[in-house]
Design a protein around this motif. Sequence first.
Motif, mmCIF file in Angstrom:
data_model
loop_
_atom_site.group_PDB
_atom_site.id
_atom_site.type_symbol
_atom_site.label_atom_id
_atom_site.label_comp_id
_atom_site.label_asym_id
_atom_site.label_seq_id
_atom_site.Cartn_x
_atom_site.Cartn_y
_atom_site.Cartn_z
ATOM 1 N N UNK A 177 20.658 19.402 92.885
ATOM 2 C CA UNK A 177 20.329 18.276 92.388
ATOM 3 C C UNK A 177 20.612 17.939 90.916
ATOM 4 N N UNK A 178 20.393 19.271 90.173
ATOM 5 C CA UNK A 178 20.717 19.119 88.750
ATOM 6 C C UNK A 178 22.312 19.046 88.462
ATOM 7 N N UNK A 191 23.616 15.646 88.765
ATOM 8 C CA UNK A 191 23.230 14.807 87.851
ATOM 9 C C UNK A 191 24.077 15.098 86.541
ATOM 10 N N UNK A 192 24.437 16.362 86.656
ATOM 11 C CA UNK A 192 25.280 16.808 85.428
ATOM 12 C C UNK A 192 26.919 16.377 85.553
ATOM 13 N N UNK A 199 26.947 12.614 84.852
ATOM 14 C CA UNK A 199 27.026 12.237 83.486
ATOM 15 C C UNK A 199 28.287 12.596 82.798
ATOM 16 N N UNK A 258 30.722 9.928 83.916
ATOM 17 C CA UNK A 258 30.520 8.420 83.091
ATOM 18 C C UNK A 258 31.147 8.699 81.871
ATOM 19 N N UNK A 259 30.954 9.713 81.065
ATOM 20 C CA UNK A 259 31.262 9.960 79.762
ATOM 21 C C UNK A 259 32.836 10.096 79.711
ATOM 22 N N UNK A 282 19.845 19.744 75.128
ATOM 23 C CA UNK A 282 19.888 20.326 76.369
ATOM 24 C C UNK A 282 19.393 21.683 76.754
ATOM 25 N N UNK A 317 17.347 23.704 82.262
ATOM 26 C CA UNK A 317 18.752 23.627 83.007
ATOM 27 C C UNK A 317 19.050 25.287 82.958
ATOM 28 N N UNK A 318 19.479 25.621 84.319
ATOM 29 C CA UNK A 318 19.940 27.097 83.974
ATOM 30 C C UNK A 318 21.480 26.969 83.718
ATOM 31 N N UNK A 347 11.485 30.466 79.760
ATOM 32 C CA UNK A 347 11.967 29.622 80.797
ATOM 33 C C UNK A 347 10.609 28.791 81.240
ATOM 34 N N UNK A 359 23.041 11.330 73.648
ATOM 35 C CA UNK A 359 24.618 11.193 74.052
ATOM 36 C C UNK A 359 24.855 9.600 73.596
ATOM 37 N N UNK A 373 27.650 8.185 73.754
ATOM 38 C CA UNK A 373 28.285 7.553 74.636
ATOM 39 C C UNK A 373 27.791 7.081 75.868
ATOM 40 N N UNK A 374 26.564 7.358 76.065
ATOM 41 C CA UNK A 374 25.875 6.865 77.181
ATOM 42 C C UNK A 374 24.652 5.799 76.949
ATOM 43 N N UNK A 407 19.089 10.829 82.583
ATOM 44 C CA UNK A 407 19.579 12.104 82.533
ATOM 45 C C UNK A 407 18.587 13.089 82.153
ATOM 46 N N UNK A 408 17.883 12.929 80.873
ATOM 47 C CA UNK A 408 16.956 13.687 80.630
ATOM 48 C C UNK A 408 15.706 14.013 81.459
ATOM 49 N N UNK A 426 16.167 13.567 84.763
ATOM 50 C CA UNK A 426 16.737 14.481 85.978
ATOM 51 C C UNK A 426 16.777 15.906 85.566
ATOM 52 N N UNK A 427 17.398 16.390 84.269
ATOM 53 C CA UNK A 427 17.408 17.822 84.074
ATOM 54 C C UNK A 427 15.943 18.346 84.077
#
Lengths: 372, 312
Positions: free
Chosen positions: A2-3, A6-7, A10, A13-14, A212, A217-218, B72, B88, B90-91, B99-100, B102-103
């Motif tokens: 899922x991650x 989303x990445x 993103x 989109x950018x 980030x 995030x892995x 972790x 971001x 540009x977002x 986004x944040x 979801x991550x």
Amino acid sequence: MRTVFYLLQKEFVQIFRNRAMLPILFAMPVIQLLVLSYAATFEVRDTPMSVIDQDRSLTSRQLVDRLVASGYFTLVDQPATPEQADAALRRGEVKLIVHVPPRFERDLLETGAAPVRLVLDALDGATAGVVQAYATQVLARVSRDVQARTATAAARPAPRIEVRPAFWYNPDLNYETYMVPGILVVLVTMIATFLSAMNVVREKEIGTIEQLNVTPIRKGPFLIGKLLPFWLIALVELGVGLAIARWYFHVPMLGNLALVFGLAGLYLLAMLGLGLWISTMADTQQQAMFIAWFVLVIFILMSGLFTPIESMPAWAQRLTLLNPMAHFITIMRRVLLKGAGLDAVRVQTAALLLFGTVLLTLAVRQYRKVTA
Amino acid sequence: MAGILVHDLCKSFGAVQAVDRVRFRVAPGELFGLIGPDGAGKTTLLRMLVTLLTPDGGSATVDGLDVVRDYRALRTRLGYMPGRFSLYQDLTVEENLAFFASVFGTTVEAGYDLIAPIYRQIEPFKTRRAGALSGGMKQKLALSCALIHRPRVLMLDEPTTGVDAVSRREFWDVLARLKAGGLTIVVSTPYMDEARRCDRVALMQGGRLLGVDTPAALEAAYDRPLLAVRAAARYDVLQALRQFPHARSVYAFGEALHYTDARPSVDPAEIRAYLAGRGYPDATVEPIRAGIEDVFMARMAAPPPPPTASPT
């Protein structure tokens, strides 16, 4: 997973929001393909030529006519003396002087041999070589005709070896056929390498990498999210480029297109790995750009695209073994133009597999979420 | 023991000892301030606590998790707002937030009630790109993104630097509300006046802690008489005071000069007379209570105290 989704979302989109980037991504490669494919030809046409005909015979006139009729030469001057011709060559007005000496026809008919002097402006060695080859071909044809005329008079023709070349895979010696697949490789490579080289370092520059890195995030999903968009974009561009090659340049496509895309995907992994590696090492986009540019110029010049690898010195030939681009250009030419299967390019494929593994591993190891 | 426990943490960059044997403890639900000038080592300390930087020595646990060994697991419980705007540009506002979320494996809806008081103020602009927001709105968005996954500990690196006075006050009100909700908060700032908004503060200079206590206790521990001197010719008076034989320190603080004497006690009249004799008869001198900045200046000038165990 899922991650990763989303990445990817993103990143896309950018990419599609960046108004300056879109034309660079999609219009420029097409323009470059069209322009470069026409420009990067080894054909030499309309070479300015001056002729000093001191024989003024039927044969000498025939010789000049043949040269002009070939289309490779344009008669710009017929000076009276060699000195005048030399001066014009020095001024760059002509590139070739054809000097037919007096008694040319008589010598030819009486002895079967007569000299013609060719003077070439060899400042550009490659061009001079081509011009010389063209001129020699025309002269050889004239000499054959003369021999044929004398042979009817004689009892039997002199024995001689005639060479009739057959050009396989590109019977018309069409330069576009040869160049377009290679240029396409260069364009796809540039897109993949530059985009990936600029990406992670951009996040470093604007500071988003900090934000980030404190997320869970892995590394794996993060890097997949970074590379997959460019991988897809490069493959789409390859598709567009192949369509132009097929329907605009009429490049024959004998090979299996699935094989082409499969190997392109493998090749792009190697180049994306290279770009990512550069990106993780550089601190600014400027640094990344220069390093990527430096590496790509070497790759392009030593890829066999413009100068055949066979004509390079031995050490340089060995170096090209380390050039993924050289391998992929070979693959493209063999598969597209010759219809080769995987078996015929297995060495190159193995090399790409190796480069891909090494470069991606280096890049992934280099990328750290924690600073020591 | 939850909260934050920092034990002899060290970090050097080449020859520069950025953080030098720092130890302190933050109780759960406390609002803790790291106060110090630029280059004091606040950012380095915070970056080690949020698992972005590996310490050279010492150890630290945040919410019971080791910042090196358990990094972790810790990342899911931490909210971090770096000193530089790091979203971001540009977002759009809502894209950044989504986004944040979801991550971190969550959704905006799941964390909405926590960020609502802050996010509602920028929600009317949610389709605007983050790069086009004003400074105060960017800050609110950054805080929303740092909170969307409901962290147990929030760390903010100089959140009010470059923000106007009104927005600064608003921001501290927001932090107070979050603290009331049970969040443990560590915030660094170069502004001494913001120390009063913290439960406890650590004064930091040159990589070392000069003292850790409540702002009131730090001010109360200030043992020297302090005089505020006001005069029209401020700079000349400053020079004159520094030439006074018993002067210990003279600093310009806003519109006043803060004067401390080397002797145990001092009579304001003596100073007034001295300044009148130097040609500044308009100077007013009055005793005042020490603020955090006075404490900071005094401790900075004093030889560094031996590392002591922090209270609690």
